[in-house]
Design an enzyme around this catalytic site. Structure first.
Site, PDB file in Angstrom:
ATOM      1  N   LYS A 156       0.445  12.106  -0.966  1.00 19.91           N
ATOM      2  CA  LYS A 156       0.025  12.986  -1.839  1.00 19.91           C
ATOM      3  C   LYS A 156      -0.791  12.676  -3.226  1.00 19.91           C
ATOM      4  O   LYS A 156      -1.460  13.179  -3.723  1.00 19.91           O
ATOM      5  CB  LYS A 156       1.435  13.628  -2.359  1.00 19.91           C
ATOM      6  CG  LYS A 156       1.521  14.696  -3.477  1.00 19.91           C
ATOM      7  CD  LYS A 156       2.857  15.506  -3.684  1.00 19.91           C
ATOM      8  CE  LYS A 156       3.996  14.460  -3.799  1.00 19.91           C
ATOM      9  NZ  LYS A 156       4.332  13.818  -4.792  1.00 19.91           N
ATOM     10  N   THR A 198      -2.558   9.933  -3.109  1.00 19.15           N
ATOM     11  CA  THR A 198      -3.985   9.757  -2.812  1.00 19.15           C
ATOM     12  C   THR A 198      -4.855  10.984  -2.882  1.00 19.15           C
ATOM     13  O   THR A 198      -5.843  10.909  -3.126  1.00 19.15           O
ATOM     14  CB  THR A 198      -3.957   9.033  -1.409  1.00 19.15           C
ATOM     15  OG1 THR A 198      -3.307   8.016  -1.361  1.00 19.15           O
ATOM     16  CG2 THR A 198      -5.478   8.701  -0.730  1.00 19.15           C
ATOM     17  N   ARG A 211       2.257  10.401 -12.706  1.00 15.02           N
ATOM     18  CA  ARG A 211       3.396   9.698 -13.289  1.00 15.02           C
ATOM     19  C   ARG A 211       3.269   7.918 -13.092  1.00 15.02           C
ATOM     20  O   ARG A 211       2.463   7.699 -12.424  1.00 15.02           O
ATOM     21  CB  ARG A 211       4.777   9.968 -12.388  1.00 15.02           C
ATOM     22  CG  ARG A 211       5.277  11.389 -12.588  1.00 15.02           C
ATOM     23  CD  ARG A 211       6.287  11.563 -11.392  1.00 15.02           C
ATOM     24  NE  ARG A 211       5.684  11.654 -10.018  1.00 15.02           N
ATOM     25  CZ  ARG A 211       6.215  11.385  -8.787  1.00 15.02           C
ATOM     26  NH1 ARG A 211       7.572  11.136  -9.033  1.00 15.02           N
ATOM     27  NH2 ARG A 211       5.523  11.670  -7.806  1.00 15.02           N
ATOM     28  N   LYS A 250       8.300   0.659  -1.374  1.00 10.13           N
ATOM     29  CA  LYS A 250       7.218   1.500  -1.392  1.00 10.13           C
ATOM     30  C   LYS A 250       5.844   0.749  -1.668  1.00 10.13           C
ATOM     31  O   LYS A 250       4.797   1.181  -1.260  1.00 10.13           O
ATOM     32  CB  LYS A 250       7.262   2.561  -2.581  1.00 10.13           C
ATOM     33  CG  LYS A 250       8.236   3.720  -2.106  1.00 10.13           C
ATOM     34  CD  LYS A 250       8.247   4.848  -3.259  1.00 10.13           C
ATOM     35  CE  LYS A 250       6.927   5.382  -3.492  1.00 10.13           C
ATOM     36  NZ  LYS A 250       7.278   6.256  -4.542  1.00 10.13           N
ATOM     37  N   ALA A 265      12.749  12.317  -9.158  1.00 11.07           N
ATOM     38  CA  ALA A 265      12.702  13.512  -8.614  1.00 11.07           C
ATOM     39  C   ALA A 265      13.948  13.893  -8.237  1.00 11.07           C
ATOM     40  O   ALA A 265      14.088  15.405  -7.749  1.00 11.07           O
ATOM     41  CB  ALA A 265      11.385  13.713  -7.796  1.00 11.07           C
ATOM     42  N   PHE A 316       7.945  14.315  -4.914  1.00 11.85           N
ATOM     43  CA  PHE A 316       8.485  14.526  -3.630  1.00 11.85           C
ATOM     44  C   PHE A 316       7.871  15.766  -3.030  1.00 11.85           C
ATOM     45  O   PHE A 316       6.594  15.940  -3.311  1.00 11.85           O
ATOM     46  CB  PHE A 316      10.064  14.469  -3.570  1.00 11.85           C
ATOM     47  CG  PHE A 316      10.703  13.250  -3.950  1.00 11.85           C
ATOM     48  CD1 PHE A 316      10.131  12.074  -3.112  1.00 11.85           C
ATOM     49  CD2 PHE A 316      11.656  13.226  -4.446  1.00 11.85           C
ATOM     50  CE1 PHE A 316      11.010  10.760  -3.491  1.00 11.85           C
ATOM     51  CE2 PHE A 316      12.469  11.934  -4.690  1.00 11.85           C
ATOM     52  CZ  PHE A 316      11.928  10.584  -4.295  1.00 11.85           C
ATOM     53  N   PHE A 351      -5.641  11.225   8.741  1.00 10.74           N
ATOM     54  CA  PHE A 351      -5.482   9.701   9.220  1.00 10.74           C
ATOM     55  C   PHE A 351      -6.437   9.507  10.272  1.00 10.74           C
ATOM     56  O   PHE A 351      -6.649  10.341  11.264  1.00 10.74           O
ATOM     57  CB  PHE A 351      -4.066   9.584   9.816  1.00 10.74           C
ATOM     58  CG  PHE A 351      -2.916   9.232   8.686  1.00 10.74           C
ATOM     59  CD1 PHE A 351      -2.113   8.143   8.376  1.00 10.74           C
ATOM     60  CD2 PHE A 351      -2.701  10.456   7.710  1.00 10.74           C
ATOM     61  CE1 PHE A 351      -1.491   7.953   7.365  1.00 10.74           C
ATOM     62  CE2 PHE A 351      -1.897  10.233   6.609  1.00 10.74           C
ATOM     63  CZ  PHE A 351      -1.147   8.841   6.640  1.00 10.74           C
ATOM     64  N   TRP A 374      -8.833   8.670   1.360  1.00  8.43           N
ATOM     65  CA  TRP A 374      -8.407   7.146   1.601  1.00  8.43           C
ATOM     66  C   TRP A 374      -9.370   6.315   2.082  1.00  8.43           C
ATOM     67  O   TRP A 374      -9.550   5.188   1.639  1.00  8.43           O
ATOM     68  CB  TRP A 374      -7.150   7.461   2.284  1.00  8.43           C
ATOM     69  CG  TRP A 374      -6.542   6.135   2.561  1.00  8.43           C
ATOM     70  CD1 TRP A 374      -5.475   5.082   1.948  1.00  8.43           C
ATOM     71  CD2 TRP A 374      -7.102   5.196   3.754  1.00  8.43           C
ATOM     72  NE1 TRP A 374      -5.487   3.914   2.545  1.00  8.43           N
ATOM     73  CE2 TRP A 374      -6.227   3.862   3.751  1.00  8.43           C
ATOM     74  CE3 TRP A 374      -7.645   5.181   4.836  1.00  8.43           C
ATOM     75  CZ2 TRP A 374      -6.048   2.718   4.450  1.00  8.43           C
ATOM     76  CZ3 TRP A 374      -7.867   3.980   5.959  1.00  8.43           C
ATOM     77  CH2 TRP A 374      -7.056   2.934   5.471  1.00  8.43           C
TER      78      TRP A 374
END
Length: 554
Positions: A68, A70, A91, A102, A270, A298, A378, A407
């Site tokens: 999200k 990215t 954020r 992460k 969140a 999220f 992807f 990406w």
């Protein structure tokens, strides 16, 4: 392909003063933290014409990855490719997850905000200031009890925990005040992670220093022996706590790899809070840019719902367009595919799991604003899978859908999506509230969220939650919005129920007043406000050499 940190380290950054000039930020409004970071002395009361607001959200997060952030950054760079005056509002990462599981939280590949290492580590010190202010209040509470307890505060009913920006399960439940009369009054306590602090939510919902101080004064810290509420204002320390946050309240300005301006500020949990960056950062992006792109934490069932129902009324601006991010991999996982076999084409699993996307899109359509689906591509996605997903979005859901691959390719890979978003922003659309804040009861608000956003049937309150609801209504706070604390992995309160379950009940274990933030937290399922570290923390793979070069930071 190179790692995110390698790509970031090879980037040629533009001076932060040049980035500020892109938006028309004056020199006197800028407080530099070196050459590539700055705080902005933004005055939200100054007369300006706001730009268009784009909210990026996603399907439920999975182990397969959604990307999200990215996509959000790549979309911003796509606007730059189209020569649009755009600003991101994102954020700040929390050190706990960065060192935990992460890794970095600044995008990925060729869609990143930089300097990536600084942002993921100490940045401009906002989280440290919040931690210090929060724990100062904790110390002041215990000091008050130690020195006579004039307020008659019951140590067993102190609701204000301590915080630390580290994942540390050992600190969830502790006992403080051991060691005799001079070491305080023994009582049960615990630690939350800093992003779960109400101060974090307050900072992100404040419009000014005076607003921040007023909100801090309203924080409920506990109850007396005869069950009367005690607030920060009763301790008379709201001024001291506010001065510790005088710099933290200012939005931070950085840039993307393609030199798109990005405000990065705040980061409430969140689950337990509203999960969006600060209102001041979003207002700055709206004021300085023709387009402001922000994201919510999220999936849409948590972050986006809270943006619409908690943030937007305080922002006094609703999104002009909502972008829902989805991936083939995540939808296959929702459809029952093995998480270790997601690189293999599996149209059957994709067709089963696509109901998750459908529910997220329909949930966002409840608010009356245009919804677009961004398919984050992807390398392992097959052409047939991508074709099926796009056809489903366009023909079955009847919404605009575009593939984005920022990406791997940066902003140029999101140009078609950006064009569709610009068109959507120009469409006339009326915002529809999910519930009436003043007239709906707390139960009606929760019911609206569960039925219209989650797709569930009912709410069940524990005995503890029923007592809490009576207390909240008796205190006169039933008009506040509800912030649902729920697992991010499912529409239900069971993290293992993927897809789009039907005929389920949300179980509310407790209701908590967050009067400074201005909402009621409804606790469901098992929500941890102090995460633990995994068996192989990301920190084990991080290092720094004698020249200061960092490796392993995602």
């Amino acid at each position: 392909m190179k790692t995110d940190v390698e790509i970031s380290q090879e980037a040629k950054m533009t001076s932060i003063t040049a980035i500020a000039k892109k938006l028309g930020i004056k020199d006197e409004e800028l407080e530099q933290y070196g050459n590539y970071k700055a705080k902005v002395n933004f005055d939200p009361s100054a007369p300006r014409t706001d730009g268009k607001l784009i909210l990026v959200t996603s399907i439920n997060p999975t182990a397969a990855g959604e990307g999200k952030t990215t996509v959000t950054i790549g979309l911003g760079d796509a606007f730059t490719e189209l020569h649009k005056k755009v600003a991101l509002a994102l954020r700040e990462p929390s050190l706990g997850p960065v060192m935990g599981m992460k890794g970095g939280a600044t995008g990925g590949g060729y869609a990143q905000v930089i300097p990536m290492e600084d942002i993921n580590l100490h940045f401009t010190g906002d989280f440290h200031a919040l931690t210090e202010a929060h724990n100062t209040l904790s110390a002041l509470i215990d000091n008050h009890i130690q020195h006579g307890n004039e307020l008659n505060l019951d140590p067993r009913q102190v609701t204000w925990k301590r915080v630390m920006d580290v994942n540390d399960r050992e600190l969830r439940q502790i006992v403080v005040g051991l060691g005799g009369r001079t070491s305080g009054v023994p009582r049960q306590d615990g630690f939350d992670i800093t992003v779960a602090s109400e101060l974090m939510a307050i900072l992100c919902l404040s419009n000014s220093l005076s607003d921040l101080k007023n909100r801090i004064s309203r924080i409920l810290i506990g109850y007396t022996y005869d069950r009367k509420p005690v607030y920060v204002s009763d301790l008379h320390v709201q001024g001291a706590l506010t001065l510790l946050l005088k710099d933290a309240i200012k939005p931070n300005l950085v840039q993307t790899l393609e030199h798109t301006p990005a405000f990065i500020h705040g980061g409430p949990f969140a689950n337990i809070a509203h999960g969006c960056n600060s209102i001041l950062a979003t207002k700055a992006a709206l004021a300085y840019g023709d387009y402001a792109i922000t994201e919510a934490g999220f999936g849409s069932d948590l972050g986006a719902e809270k943006f619409m129902d908690i943030v937007a009324p305080r922002l006094k601006k609703t999104p002009d367009c909502v972008v829902v991010v989805a991936t083939v991999r995540a939808l296959k996982l929702n459809g029952g595919a093995d998480k270790h076999d997601l690189n293999t084409e599996n149209l059957s699993a994709l067709k089963k799991g696509i109901v998750n996307l459908k529910r997220h899109v329909e949930g966002m359509q409840q608010y009356g604003k245009p919804v677009i689906v961004a398919v984050n591509k992807f390398a392992t996605d097959s052409d047939d899978e991508l074709t099926y997903l796009l056809n489903y979005v366009r023909n079955d859901l009847k919404v605009t859908g575009e593939i984005i691959n920022s990406w791997a390719q940066g902003g140029k890979a999101g140009v078609e999506l950006a064009r569709k978003v610009i068109t959507a922003c120009d469409q006339p659309a009326d915002f529809h509230e999910l519930y009436n804040h003043e007239e709906s009861t707390v139960l009606e608000k929760m019911q609206a969220i569960v039925t219209r956003i989650y797709g569930g049937d009912n709410i069940e309150l524990s005995h503890k939650a029923q007592l809490a609801l009576k207390r909240i209504e008796k205190m006169g706070y039933g008009h506040l919005p509800v912030c649902m604390a729920k697992t991010q992995y499912s529409f239900t309160d069971n993290a293992k129920q993927l897809g789009a379950p039907d005929n389920f009940t949300i179980h509310v274990s407790d209701l908590q007043l967050k009067l400074g933030a201005g909402f009621i937290v409804a606790l469901t399922g098992k929500i941890l406000t102090m995460p633990g570290l995994p068996s192989h923390p990301a920190a084990l793979d991080m290092d720094i050499d004698e020249n200061g070069r960092i490796t392993g930071l995602f």
